[in-house]
Design a protein around this motif. Sequence first.
Motif, PDB file in Angstrom:
ATOM      1  N   ASP A 359     -28.790  33.875  39.462  1.00 44.01           N
ATOM      2  CA  ASP A 359     -29.988  33.093  39.773  1.00 44.01           C
ATOM      3  C   ASP A 359     -30.599  33.539  41.097  1.00 44.01           C
ATOM      4  O   ASP A 359     -31.820  33.713  41.218  1.00 44.01           O
ATOM      5  CB  ASP A 359     -29.628  31.602  39.839  1.00 44.01           C
ATOM      6  N   THR A 360     -29.740  33.751  42.097  1.00 43.05           N
ATOM      7  CA  THR A 360     -30.217  34.192  43.413  1.00 43.05           C
ATOM      8  C   THR A 360     -30.844  35.576  43.337  1.00 43.05           C
ATOM      9  O   THR A 360     -31.929  35.810  43.884  1.00 43.05           O
ATOM     10  CB  THR A 360     -29.049  34.201  44.420  1.00 43.05           C
ATOM     11  N   VAL A 361     -30.170  36.486  42.656  1.00 40.21           N
ATOM     12  CA  VAL A 361     -30.676  37.862  42.550  1.00 40.21           C
ATOM     13  C   VAL A 361     -32.001  37.898  41.793  1.00 40.21           C
ATOM     14  O   VAL A 361     -32.934  38.621  42.166  1.00 40.21           O
ATOM     15  CB  VAL A 361     -29.633  38.767  41.861  1.00 40.21           C
ATOM     16  N   LYS A 362     -32.103  37.112  40.743  1.00 34.79           N
ATOM     17  CA  LYS A 362     -33.343  37.061  39.962  1.00 34.79           C
ATOM     18  C   LYS A 362     -34.503  36.555  40.810  1.00 34.79           C
ATOM     19  O   LYS A 362     -35.601  37.117  40.798  1.00 34.79           O
ATOM     20  CB  LYS A 362     -33.151  36.165  38.743  1.00 34.79           C
ATOM     21  N   LYS A 363     -34.274  35.486  41.565  1.00 32.23           N
ATOM     22  CA  LYS A 363     -35.326  34.903  42.389  1.00 32.23           C
ATOM     23  C   LYS A 363     -35.705  35.804  43.564  1.00 32.23           C
ATOM     24  O   LYS A 363     -36.854  35.811  44.012  1.00 32.23           O
ATOM     25  CB  LYS A 363     -34.892  33.532  42.902  1.00 32.23           C
ATOM     26  N   ALA A 364     -34.740  36.565  44.059  1.00 35.15           N
ATOM     27  CA  ALA A 364     -35.015  37.456  45.193  1.00 35.15           C
ATOM     28  C   ALA A 364     -35.844  38.660  44.768  1.00 35.15           C
ATOM     29  O   ALA A 364     -36.555  39.249  45.585  1.00 35.15           O
ATOM     30  CB  ALA A 364     -33.704  37.920  45.827  1.00 35.15           C
ATOM     31  N   GLY A 365     -35.749  39.036  43.516  1.00 32.57           N
ATOM     32  CA  GLY A 365     -36.493  40.198  43.043  1.00 32.57           C
ATOM     33  C   GLY A 365     -35.703  41.480  43.217  1.00 32.57           C
ATOM     34  O   GLY A 365     -34.581  41.484  43.745  1.00 32.57           O
ATOM     35  N   SER A 366     -36.297  42.571  42.790  1.00 32.82           N
ATOM     36  CA  SER A 366     -35.585  43.846  42.743  1.00 32.82           C
ATOM     37  C   SER A 366     -35.711  44.679  44.005  1.00 32.82           C
ATOM     38  O   SER A 366     -35.204  45.792  44.068  1.00 32.82           O
ATOM     39  CB  SER A 366     -36.111  44.674  41.557  1.00 32.82           C
TER      40      SER A 366
END
Length: 444
Positions: A359-366
């Motif tokens: 969830d954190t990685v998805k929200k932070a973006g690539s």
Amino acid sequence: MSCSSILSPCSLASSTSILPKSSSSSSSVSSRSKSKFNFRCAVGESVAAPKVSGIAEPLLLSTVRGEKVERPPVWLMRQAGRYMKSYQIICEKYPSFRERSENVDLVVEISLQPWKVFKPDGVILFSDILTPLPGMNIPFDIVKGKGPIIYNPLRTTADVDQVREFVPGASVPYVGQALRILRQEVHNEAAVLGFVGAPFTLASYVVEGGSSKNFSKIKTLAFSEPKVLHALLQKFAVSMAKYIQYQADNGAQAVQIFDSWATELSPVDFEEFSLPYLKQIVDTVKRTHPDLPLILYASGSGGLLERLPLTGVDVVSLDWTVDMADGRKRLGSNVAVQGNVDPGALFGSKEFITKRILDTVKKAGSSKHILNLGHGIKVGTPEENVAHFFEIPIIRSSLGFFFFFSRLLHFQLQVLSNLLGILSLKTKHQGMLKDVFERRETLL
């Protein structure tokens, strides 16, 4: 140590590789993300930076610059600490925190403990933000069960006048020595991180006399005799800039600034008593070390978030009380972000930890995201859950899946090849036996 993963029965363990340094590396995927996998089946004064074999660049540095990477780099605040059994053993032998943090051999050993077990993308120096204080003529100690103790709190002009400018090479040579050894040990497979305390946070400790719950003494000084506090903050700003430069000159590849208590200030007071001095530090360091990534962490900074990039830092580290997606929007695209999984999540199941990480990685973006906790690891955190935290970003990366399935295919092909070899040998042997029998019948 049990290092389970979300892939079963076969999983991947990473021993991170290194990225060849190239001026054109921003146009391609960072090869640092191409980790080497082991397949398991359950079936300041300028000092030359230390040289390492094979010029390379860690994933964390590529990420801060905004280069395209296959996964976010990951390290944890307080990753070397009391949750590790190996650290507890050292504490039993060396009960004094200052001895552990001011002895080169112990600093190196403790700093490398999580590196040897988890292979994080950042190896942070084991130290304390108060380490420079004796070199500034401010005696202190860290007492078990009580925390930092400032023997002579500073609350007057005369007190502040006694504070000396910090000279790191003379006062804390063990820090430089430890950083240089860490660079040699890590071999650029991870970024070696240094850190310092921010002026307001350091001032809070020395004015309050230690930790505080209401910060009444530092606020009394700020609101009744602001000139005294500003004089103290200025001394800390000058000294901490020198300390960052010293750490960089001795091998630190990035430095985190901890302003733990700045969030006790209202926005208007933050702009007077913290922001200008943080900006002064950043400006001073960037003049001599323009490419050194500077990370700013302030716990509970949700009310100050838009002001943090004004310091000029390269990375803002979010605590877990800020939604990562909201934090991204509020900070803007020019600054990288670090964080921000709740440290308490590491007490949950591995499935729960995985969910929070993704969830954190998805929200932070690539782009421009360093995976971390929103605060330091808590005492009592299961080591196997920390191992799981480090594994997830690697396994979930597209290259991670590529390596996993390519190794699985390789394994299956090896099995098939072996079977074919056995069949071929069996056929050959059958042919030989047939020849023997035919010759025997001819002779008879």
